[in-house]
Design an enzyme around this catalytic site. Sequence first.
Site, PDB file in Angstrom:
ATOM      1  N   ASP A  67       0.807  -1.224   0.000  1.00 37.30           N
ATOM      2  CA  ASP A  67       0.000   0.000   0.000  1.00 37.30           C
ATOM      3  C   ASP A  67       0.839   1.273   0.000  1.00 37.30           C
ATOM      4  O   ASP A  67       2.051   1.230   0.209  1.00 37.30           O
ATOM      5  CB  ASP A  67      -0.978   0.004   1.187  1.00 37.30           C
ATOM      6  CG  ASP A  67      -0.360  -0.529   2.494  1.00 37.30           C
ATOM      7  OD1 ASP A  67       0.880  -0.586   2.577  1.00 37.30           O
ATOM      8  OD2 ASP A  67      -1.125  -0.879   3.400  1.00 37.30           O
ATOM      9  N   GLU A 143      -9.823  -2.405   5.482  1.00 42.75           N
ATOM     10  CA  GLU A 143     -10.416  -2.171   6.800  1.00 42.75           C
ATOM     11  C   GLU A 143     -11.689  -3.003   6.959  1.00 42.75           C
ATOM     12  O   GLU A 143     -12.275  -3.432   5.959  1.00 42.75           O
ATOM     13  CB  GLU A 143     -10.766  -0.674   6.944  1.00 42.75           C
ATOM     14  CG  GLU A 143      -9.567   0.263   6.881  1.00 42.75           C
ATOM     15  CD  GLU A 143      -8.648   0.180   8.104  1.00 42.75           C
ATOM     16  OE1 GLU A 143      -9.010  -0.495   9.090  1.00 42.75           O
ATOM     17  OE2 GLU A 143      -7.566   0.776   8.054  1.00 42.75           O
TER      18      GLU A 143
HETATM   19  C1  F6R Z   1       1.416  -1.779   6.262  1.00 36.26           C
HETATM   20  C2  F6R Z   1       0.032  -2.207   6.329  1.00 36.26           C
HETATM   21  C3  F6R Z   1      -0.734  -2.320   7.607  1.00 36.26           C
HETATM   22  C4  F6R Z   1       0.085  -2.769   8.803  1.00 36.26           C
HETATM   23  C5  F6R Z   1      -0.783  -2.844  10.064  1.00 36.26           C
HETATM   24  C6  F6R Z   1       0.030  -3.168  11.303  1.00 36.26           C
HETATM   25  O1  F6R Z   1       1.883  -1.758   4.935  1.00 36.26           O
HETATM   26  O2  F6R Z   1      -0.493  -2.446   5.309  1.00 36.26           O
HETATM   27  O3  F6R Z   1      -1.813  -3.197   7.402  1.00 36.26           O
HETATM   28  O4  F6R Z   1       0.656  -4.017   8.556  1.00 36.26           O
HETATM   29  O5  F6R Z   1      -1.426  -1.620  10.276  1.00 36.26           O
HETATM   30  O6  F6R Z   1       0.859  -2.095  11.579  1.00 36.26           O
HETATM   31  P1  F6R Z   1       2.030  -2.210  12.636  1.00 36.26           P
HETATM   32  O7  F6R Z   1       2.966  -3.228  12.141  1.00 36.26           O
HETATM   33  O8  F6R Z   1       2.646  -0.840  12.667  1.00 36.26           O
HETATM   34  O9  F6R Z   1       1.391  -2.597  13.937  1.00 36.26           O
END
Ligand code: F6R
Length: 247
Positions: A67, A143
Amino acid sequence: MRIYQAKDYNEMSRKAANIISAQVIMKPDAVLGLATGSSPLGTYRQLIDWYRKGDLDFSEVHTVNLDEYKGLSPSNPQSYYYFMQENLLGHINVKPENTNIPNGLETDEALECSRYNDIIKKLGGIDIQLLGIGNNAHIGFNEPGDAFEKGTHCVRLTENTIQANSRFFSSMDEVPRYAYSMGIQNIMEARYILLIASGAAKAQALYNALFGPITPAVPASILQLHPNVFVVADTDALSLIKEKGLL
Ligand code: F6R
């Protein structure tokens, strides 16, 4: 689905890096699906370390990221392009032309989404997709919702995310409202999925994703239908699953 337990973030990172290394060693021209966020940082550090020691060669590897924020240029330190350069791609011998990330500056959403889907298709699909998981079980920017989004799409960020991100920007106006994200189908078509999770804040999401009903309200729950998922999670992230006697 295989669940690998790690005692903490560092062990999770090392195990995840081992799985990615195995992929690169077995298939030097592998297509790696990559993620940003705090979860993969340790994994990337470990991969860089092994590369520097001469144990890994990324010269034939291709990468596709999950993304990117819409409206941010690659030079913006908050862009995922910038994150990937800083935390992995700028430190290994992957060819810049072999790395892919949605173009945040493309204003034509339909064009950008179909361009990105085409890239993945032309590469022959993703060999292994690395995923973090959101506290609400989102994967990529998919989401919770009423339906699983299929291909790459443009997402309106939730007010919560916009507020949370505002701390990184000097004014509210600069905070991205939209992002481009691979869809659930892009992710599910990867040959292997590597889901990593660390910390108690992920425990509920991980339990819902791996053992709850499969529903778009829990986007990561779709992974239960994938034939080759590796989950590497630390004790805190697995706490609820263990408490319920499922591991
Ligand atoms: C990142 C992404 C998100 C994260 C998720 C967890 O490219 O697509 O889905 O993997 O928000 O974020 P962290 O690892 O910061 O807890």
